[in-house]
Motif scaffolding. Sequence first.
Motif, PDB file in Angstrom:
ATOM      1  N   TRP A   1      62.828  50.870  72.459  1.00 46.43           N
ATOM      2  CA  TRP A   1      61.871  51.217  72.982  1.00 46.43           C
ATOM      3  C   TRP A   1      62.107  51.146  74.100  1.00 46.43           C
ATOM      4  O   TRP A   1      62.271  52.663  75.184  1.00 46.43           O
TER       5      TRP A   1
ATOM      6  N   GLU B   1      65.689  53.568  75.697  1.00 49.16           N
ATOM      7  CA  GLU B   1      65.018  54.441  76.179  1.00 49.16           C
ATOM      8  C   GLU B   1      64.379  55.091  77.325  1.00 49.16           C
ATOM      9  O   GLU B   1      64.328  55.704  77.927  1.00 49.16           O
ATOM     10  N   THR B   2      62.894  54.144  76.470  1.00 52.72           N
ATOM     11  CA  THR B   2      61.873  54.353  77.777  1.00 52.72           C
ATOM     12  C   THR B   2      61.271  53.971  79.455  1.00 52.72           C
ATOM     13  O   THR B   2      62.275  54.744  80.311  1.00 52.72           O
TER      14      THR B   2
ATOM     15  N   PRO C   1      54.315  46.234  74.516  1.00 55.69           N
ATOM     16  CA  PRO C   1      55.030  47.872  74.498  1.00 55.69           C
ATOM     17  C   PRO C   1      54.371  48.555  73.010  1.00 55.69           C
ATOM     18  O   PRO C   1      53.736  49.813  73.658  1.00 55.69           O
TER      19      PRO C   1
ATOM     20  N   TRP D   1      53.112  52.083  73.829  1.00 55.93           N
ATOM     21  CA  TRP D   1      53.299  53.065  73.559  1.00 55.93           C
ATOM     22  C   TRP D   1      52.229  54.245  72.277  1.00 55.93           C
ATOM     23  O   TRP D   1      51.691  53.815  72.221  1.00 55.93           O
TER      24      TRP D   1
ATOM     25  N   TYR E   1      59.699  55.989  63.096  1.00 56.47           N
ATOM     26  CA  TYR E   1      60.579  55.609  64.571  1.00 56.47           C
ATOM     27  C   TYR E   1      61.788  54.826  64.565  1.00 56.47           C
ATOM     28  O   TYR E   1      63.216  54.991  64.737  1.00 56.47           O
TER      29      TYR E   1
ATOM     30  N   HIS F   1      66.397  56.524  65.268  1.00 54.38           N
ATOM     31  CA  HIS F   1      67.095  56.262  65.794  1.00 54.38           C
ATOM     32  C   HIS F   1      68.041  55.015  65.670  1.00 54.38           C
ATOM     33  O   HIS F   1      68.510  54.029  65.642  1.00 54.38           O
TER      34      HIS F   1
END
Length: 403
Positions: A23, A26-27, A145, A149, A160, A164
Amino acid sequence: MTKIEKIVLSYSGGLDTSIILKWLQETYGCQVVTFTADLGQGEELEPARAKAEMSGVEDIRIVDLREEFVRDFVFPMLRANTLYEGQYLLGSSIARPLIAKHLVGIAREVGADAVAHGATGKGNDQVRFELAVNALDPSLKVIAPWRQWNIRSRMQLLEYAEQHHILVPSDKRGEAPFSIDANLLHTSTEGKILENPAEVAPDHVYQRTVDPVDAPNTPEVITIGFERGDPVSVNGKAMTPAALLTKLNGLGGRHGVGRLDLVENRFIGMKSRGIYETPGGTILLAAHRGIESITLDRAAAHLKDEIMPRYAELIYNGFWFAPEREMLQALIDQSQAFVSGEVAIRLYKGSASVISRTSPCSLYSADLVTFEESAIAYDHHDAEGFIRLNGLRLRRWAARNGR
C-alpha cells in the motif's frame, strides 16, 4: 497528499505489514526501506527478508536488538519495580520506544523523510510509536495506514492481498487469529474469545509457561546476583542481559511462573483484556525487591514505591523519551548505588518466592533487631519519647473532637 520521498517501515513480514508495504509503494510511489527488529520474539526472521524482496524492496534491515532491549530498556524499568495498574510488567510498552529509536536512526541514515508503522487506530502502540518519533526527530512524518486507508475489515484486507498477489498463508485465511506480541520479556495474546472477560482463556493461549497445576511437584531454588540494581548472574554464572533473561524465561516457564490474565485501561480510553506471560520478568521483580529490602533506606524505598505508578503510566502511555520519565529515571538510578548482592528464589507451582538475601551493602543489623542481648546499645526507654512526640497531634485532635 504530502509528497514523500522515502519511507522506513517497521516491518514484521506478517500479513498486515506485508499489505502495508504494498500500500505504501502504491500510494506514495516512493522507495520503502523495511526494518525488522529482533527482540527475541522466538521467530525465524529470514522469511521477512524473503517477503520484502518479493515485494521489490532493495534496502532490507534486520537488526538484532536483544541485548540493547534488555540492557537499556528492560533493566532500567525493573530498577523501579515497575508494574502498570499493579500487575502488568509492560512487555509490549517497553519495546516500542526501542523500535522507534531505530526507525528514526535508519531514516536519518538513508535520508528518509517519513516512517510508517502497522499499529491500529484502537490500540496503544500507535501512540507509543508516534510520541517517540516526535521526541527523537520532529521533522519526520509518520504514516499510519490503519488510520488512512479505506480498509475496514479483515475480509477487505484479504481481498487486497489477493488483488496484489500478496502471499497469504492458509492459516490466515479463515477466522481471525489471536493478536500476539512477543519479545524476550513477554508474550501477550488478545482477541477472539479473550475479548469477553467472562470467558476462561483456553489452555492453548499460553506459549511460554506450563499450567502451574502441571508444573513439577519439586521446588527449584535459584540464586540471582545483582550489581547496582541490575541482575548479572544466575546460580553464580555471569551472563549478558539477554542471556540472563532467556535463562530465567526457561526456568520460570517450566514452573508456570509469570502468567497474568488482565483487563487493563488503554491510554486512548477503552478497556481491553489480554493474557500475558512474563516468566523471567516476574522472577526478576521478586528478586530485585528482595535485594532492595536489605540495601535501601526505608524512606528511599517508600519514595520509590510512591513514584512507581506514575513511572509505569509514563511508559505504558508512550512517554519513554519525555523529560519527566528521564527525570524519574535519574532518581531511580541514584537509589540503586548500593543495591548489590544475591537473592535466592524458590520456583514452585506458578510462584517465585524470595527465601534468602545477602549483600555486602546491607543495612540490616541482626544486633539491632534481635530479642536477645544486643552488642549494639539500644535503650528501650527511648521509644517512650518517640511515641509521645508522634502522638502529640493525635491527642490534640482527640481533645478538639471531645473524645
